[in-house]
Design a protein around this motif. Structure first.
Motif, mmCIF file in Angstrom:
data_model
loop_
_atom_site.group_PDB
_atom_site.id
_atom_site.type_symbol
_atom_site.label_atom_id
_atom_site.label_comp_id
_atom_site.label_asym_id
_atom_site.label_seq_id
_atom_site.Cartn_x
_atom_site.Cartn_y
_atom_site.Cartn_z
ATOM 1 N N GLY A 277 0.793 -1.062 -0.209
ATOM 2 C CA GLY A 277 0.230 -0.237 -0.252
ATOM 3 C C GLY A 277 0.862 1.266 0.006
ATOM 4 O O GLY A 277 0.575 2.160 -0.769
ATOM 5 N N VAL A 432 -5.933 0.983 -0.032
ATOM 6 C CA VAL A 432 -5.042 0.074 -0.194
ATOM 7 C C VAL A 432 -4.082 0.306 0.666
ATOM 8 O O VAL A 432 -3.616 -0.690 1.557
ATOM 9 C CB VAL A 432 -4.357 0.043 -1.507
ATOM 10 C CG1 VAL A 432 -2.938 -0.682 -1.675
ATOM 11 C CG2 VAL A 432 -5.365 -0.186 -2.725
ATOM 12 N N SER A 436 -2.823 -2.093 4.110
ATOM 13 C CA SER A 436 -1.389 -2.513 4.401
ATOM 14 C C SER A 436 -1.193 -2.181 5.842
ATOM 15 O O SER A 436 -0.550 -2.725 6.692
ATOM 16 C CB SER A 436 -0.431 -1.744 3.460
ATOM 17 O OG SER A 436 -0.416 -2.299 2.180
#
Length: 448
Positions: A277, A432, A436
Motif C-alpha cells: 500500500g 489500499v 497495508s
C-alpha cells in the motif's frame, strides 16, 4: 539461520556498517546508475515532443521497463548468489551502459534527421524500456544480497538497507537537478550524460565490489540438509527438487542456483502486504501530483512544471532524510519501522487529498516521503531476516519485484481515475494503504 539482533546491543546511533568499504562502493555505484535513470526520466517527455514522437511512447517505455524489473528481479537475485554479486552487478552495469548509449545515439540521429520517427521511437522504447529495465532490475536484489552478506545482525541489516534505499532517493534529487541544469544548456546534454554516469558506476563497481566465490554444491557454511547434490536431486524444505541445468551432477563444479521463492511464502507475504500500500500510494502521488497542482492552484501548464518539480523534490527529500539520517539513528526493528511508516503515510495522504494550498501540499508530500523512508528499509530488512542465507537472492528479487509491480498499473489506473473524478485516485490509494496498515499491525510475522 537468519541473523537476529542481540539483546544489549549498542545504543541507537550511527551504525558502523555505514563505514564498510564494500557498502560505500555499492552506494556510490547505485547512486550514479540511478542518477542516469532519473536524468532519462526527467528528459524523455520533452525529448519526445522535440523529436516529434507521440506522448504514448513515453508511457510505453516506462511501463515496459517496470514490467521487466518485476519479471527479472528474482532471476538476477538468485544468480547474484549462484554466480557472485560482483559478476552480476558488473553485468548489469554493462547492459545499462549499452542501453544508455543506444538511447543517446537514437536521439542524436533523430535530431540530425538521419533516423525516421518510427525507427527512432522503436529504438528509444527498446533501449529505455526492456533493455534498461532488464539491466536495472539486477541492481536492487544484488545490492540487497550483498548487504545481507556483510551485515551480521538485525541492527546493521536495517542500517545497510536504509543507506541503500537512501542512495536511490538521493539519485532522484541529484538526477532531477542535474537534468535541469544540463537541459538549460542543451536538450541533448542529459541524454549524453546518462551513459557517462553509468560508466562511472561501472568503474566504481569494478574497483570497490570485491570478488566473491559462486555458491558451490556442499560448500562450507551451507546449512546441513538444505542443499545436497547427488543423483540429480537437491534436498529442499518440503522434499526433493530436481537440479537445474546449471547444477546437474554431470556438470562438474559449476555454481548451484539457489531455489526460487514464492510470492506467497508465509514468511515473506506479510512483509509484502504491509508495504504494498505504501508503494502504491507513493506511485499514485508521483503520477497525479502535476494535475493536482494545476487544478487546485489554477495555474497554467508552463507554471505548473516548476511547482510539480518542487512537490517531487519534497517527496524525495523526505525519503532521503529518513533513510540516510533518521533510520540509522533510531535503531528500530523492521516491524516498528513498518507500523509507524504506513500509519503516518495514511494520515499524510489524507491531508494531501484535501490540501488547498501549495505549502500544505508540499508539506504533506514531504511527510509521505518521510514515511516511505521508514517503510522501505524495514520492508527490505524484515523480508531478508525472515529467510535462510541461501534464499537471500530469491527474497531480494521477490521484494524488489513486488515494489516495482505498482509501476506497471499505477500510472494508468491513477490517471484514468483522476480523469473521472479528482478524488478517486486518493480514495483508492487510501483504501489500499489502510489494508497495508492493518496487515502491519496484525500479521503474526510482524508481531514476532
Amino acid at each position: 539461520m537468519p541473523p537476529t539482533s542481540r539483546p544489549g546491543g549498542p545504543a541507537p546511533g550511527r551504525s558502523p556498517i555505514i563505514s564498510h568499504p564494500t557498502l560505500r562502493a555499492l552506494l556510490a555505484a547505485c547512486l550514479f546508475v540511478y542518477v542516469a535513470q532519473n536524468m532519462l526520466n526527467a528528459s524523455i517527455a520533452p525529448l519526445a515532443r522535440a523529436l516529434g514522437l507521440a506522448e504514448w511512447i513515453v508511457g510505453l517505455a516506462i511501463s515496459s521497463a517496470a514490467l521487466f524489473v518485476t519479471t527479472l528481479s528474482q532471476f538476477w537475485g538468485r544468480r547474484s548468489v549462484a554466480w557472485g554479486r560482483r559478476r552480476v552487478m558488473l553485468t548489469a552495469l554493462s547492459l545499462a551502459l549499452v542501453a544508455g548509449t543506444l538511447f543517446a545515439l537514437a536521439v542524436a540521429l533523430r535530431s540530425a534527421g538521419v533516423l525516421g520517427v518510427g525507427a527512432a521511437a522503436a529504438v528509444i522504447v527498446v533501449a529505455r524500456g526492456p533493455f534498461f529495465g532488464a539491466a536495472v532490475s539486477a541492481i536492487p536484489p544484488t545490492g540487497q544480497t550483498l548487504i545481507a552478506k556483510i551485515t551480521p545482525d538485525e541492527r546493521s541489516r536495517v542500517a545497510g538497507m536504509s543507506a541503500f534505499s537512501g542512495s536511490i532517493q538521493l539519485s532522484i534529487v541529484v538526477g532531477s537537478l542535474l537534468s535541469s541544469l544540463l537541459g538549460s544548456w542543451s536538450i541533448l546534454a542529459p541524454v549524453w550524460a546518462t551513459p557517462v554516469c553509468v560508466a562511472l558506476a561501472f568503474v566504481i563497481g569494478w574497483a570497490g565490489i570485491p570478488r566473491d566465490r559462486p555458491r558451490r554444491p556442499g560448500q562450507a557454511g551451507e546449512p546441513a540438509g538444505e542443499a545436497r547434490v547427488g543423483a540429480g536431486v537437491r534436498q529442499v524444505e518440503g522434499g526433493a527438487a530436481p537440479l537445474t541445468a546449471e547444477e546437474g551432477p554431470d556438470r562438474g563444479p559449476r555454481a548451484v542456483l539457489p531455489p526460487r521463492l514464492s510470492w506467497g511464502d508465509r514468511r515473506v507475504l506479510p512483509w509484502i502486504g504491509s508495504a504494498f500500500g505504501m508503494f502504491f500510494a507513493a506511485g499514485v502521488v508521483q503520477i497525479i501530483i502535476g494535475f493536482v497542482v494545476q487544478d487546485r492552484l489554477g495555474v497554467p501548464p508552463q507554471r505548473a512544471v516548476p511547482l510539480t518539480a518542487v512537490m517531487l523534490l519534497a517527496n524525495a527529500a523526505g525519503a532521503m532524510l529518513s533513510q540516510l539520517l533518521i533510520v540509522p539513528r533510531l535503531g528500530w526493528p523492521p516491524r516498528r519501522l513498518m507500523r509507524v511508516g504506513v500509519s503516518g503515510a495514511l494520515v499524510c495522504l489524507a491531508v494531501l487529498s484535501l490540501a488547498p494550498t501549495l505549502w500544505l501540499m508540499a508539506a504533506a508530500t514531504f511527510c509521505i516521503g518521510l514515511a516511505n523512508g521508514l517503510v522501505a528499509p524495514g520492508y527490505s530488512a524484515g523480508g531478508s531476516l525472515a529467510v535462510r542465507d541461501e534464499e537471500q537472492g530469491a527474497v531480494a528479487g521477490v521484494l524488489n519485484a513486488s515494489a516495482s509491480l505498482t509501476w506497471i498499473f499505477a500510472p494508468v489506473t491513477a490517471t484514468a481515475l483522476y480523469g473521472w473524478h479528482p478524488a478517486a485516485p486518493f480514495v483508492l490509494a487510501l483504501a489500499v494503504l489502510a489494508v497495508s496498515a492493518v496487515t502491519a499491525w496484525t500479521a503474526r510475522a510482524l508481531r514476532a
